[in-house]
Design an enzyme around this catalytic site. Structure first.
Site, PDB file in Angstrom:
ATOM      1  CE  LYS A  75     -10.463  -9.366   0.147  1.00 52.06           C
ATOM      2  NZ  LYS A  75      -9.614 -10.050   1.143  1.00 52.06           N
ATOM      3  CG  ASP A 235      -1.019   1.994  13.775  1.00 55.37           C
ATOM      4  OD1 ASP A 235      -2.176   1.583  13.540  1.00 55.37           O
ATOM      5  OD2 ASP A 235      -0.738   3.203  13.795  1.00 55.37           O
TER       6      ASP A 235
END
Ligand SMILES: NC(=O)c1ccc[n+]([C@@H]2O[C@H](COP(=O)([O-])OP(=O)(O)OC[C@H]3O[C@@H](n4cnc5c(N)ncnc54)[C@H](O)[C@@H]3O)[C@@H](O)[C@H]2O)c1
Length: 327
Positions: A75, A235
């Site tokens: 990809k 995060d």
């Protein structure tokens, strides 16, 4: 299937891929099998390499070979946080599917549908091992493509009855809430601040922009005891103290996480308990009690895309979708 091998490839547009795409339940099962293959050491998948034409944007090359699924390919995907303001998707790109026996290209396909669905499915596989089975309320922060596919996938595993939706653009959380309550017949509430989408949820999915420097909005104590969070946007949303409250912090791939750390991401995260291959094979335990707080920080890895692409290709052949291009 290989009639055109070496002569032509099948080009599948975004709408061809969506029309050929397998149902979510099959994507989840296929992904779980691919992670088992990975956990037992039978997948070849180097860490992503990338180029960065703008801050917080990426173009990543993601190759994988999964012999147990007769799947090989790569990809080439972009993520551009400011695209939404230009009326363009955040995530775009192409996927090349190769014939594992000869290396020849079989198909070139748009990768946005696969990226959306496999990321939701990876959350669901993680949640199967890490969330409380009776989780019934979920919070989504960032109400775009991923909030939709993550919910679709979670509903394959959990009987969610209440959804809290937060987006910095309130019209997006409102339209998300009305769309999903109509689609799935569940209660969905747009909420005016991020805290309200976290504190009431058993399952939290953060899916805003990925930032090298986290905005760290989610504070220690917001994720409830027994809660599970999927950090689709890494995060970015989480204060380190909130992350360190997790009893088990997991990821989809430890080498990929280390690679990201090396280029400046994830500077303050807990020790990794297990990756998804280890959870699926049982070499590391999933949730151990009702009280644990658990987190999956899935980075999105090539095996997820390359596991699903052959299913899309086969179904496209059966349905005679796409256009043949001469090599
Ligand atoms: N981990 C993976 O495997 C993986 C895979 C694909 C995409 N992603 C990431 O998922 C994220 C979402 O992708 P998408 O395709 O759904 O994008 P999207 O543009 O469709 O949706 C993002 C939404 O987040 C909202 N938003 C922006 N800042 C926010 C904030 N601080 N709080 C709440 N909402 C906010 C936007 O208004 C938008 O509605 C991106 O960061 C993308 O890179 C991760």
């Amino acid at each position: 299937m290989t009639d055109h091998l070496g002569e032509k490839i099948l080009y599948l547009s975004q709408s061809d891929v969506a029309a050929a795409g397998p149902p979510m339940a099959e994507i989840i099962t296929t992904l779980e099998h691919a992670f088992r293959e990975r956990g037992e050491g039978r997948v070849e998948m180097p860490s992503k390499i990338g180029i960065h034409t703008m801050p917080d944007a990426f173009l990543h090359a993601m190759p994988a070979s999964i012999p147990g699924q007769n799947a090989a390919g790569m990809k080439w995907v972009g993520g551009y946080p400011r695209n939404r303001d230009r009326g363009l998707p955040y995530v775009t790109g192409l996927l090349i599917l190769n014939d594992p026996a000869t290396g020849l290209p079989l198909a070139l396909m748009d990768c946005t549908w696969i990226t959306a669905k496999r990321t939701g499915a990876a959350t669901a596989v993680s949640a199967k091992y890490l969330a409380r089975p009776d989780s019934d309320a979920a919070g989504f922060l960032g109400c775009g493509v991923q909030a939709r596919s993550n919910l679709e996938a979670l509903l394959e595993i959990f009987r969610l009855r209440k959804i809290y939706a937060y987006d910095t653009h309130p019209e997006r959380s409102s339209s998300y809430a009305s769309e999903i309550s109509e689609l799935y017949g569940i209660e969905a509430l747009p909420v005016p601040d991020p805290r309200a989408a976290v504190v009431n949820a058993d399952i939290v999915v953060t899916a805003g922009p990925i930032l090298r420097q986290p905005h760290a909005t989610i504070q220690k104590g917001w994720l409830r005891e027994g809660g599970f969070a999927s950090l689709v946007d890494f995060d970015s949303y989480w204060h380190p103290a909130a992350l360190h409250q997790a009893d088990k912090f997991c990821t989809d791939d430890v080498p990929q996480l280390q690679h990201y750390r090396g280029v400046g991401y994830f500077q303050d995260i807990p020790r990794v308990h297990a990756d998804l291959g280890e959870l699926v094979t049982g070499s590391k335990p999933g949730r151990g009690s009702r009280e644990e707080r658990t987190i999956a920080c899935n980075l999105g890895i090539a095996l997820e895309d390359i596991a699903i692409a052959p299913l899309v290709y086969q179904r496209a052949l059966q349905k005679e979708l796409g256009a043949w291009l001469r090599l």
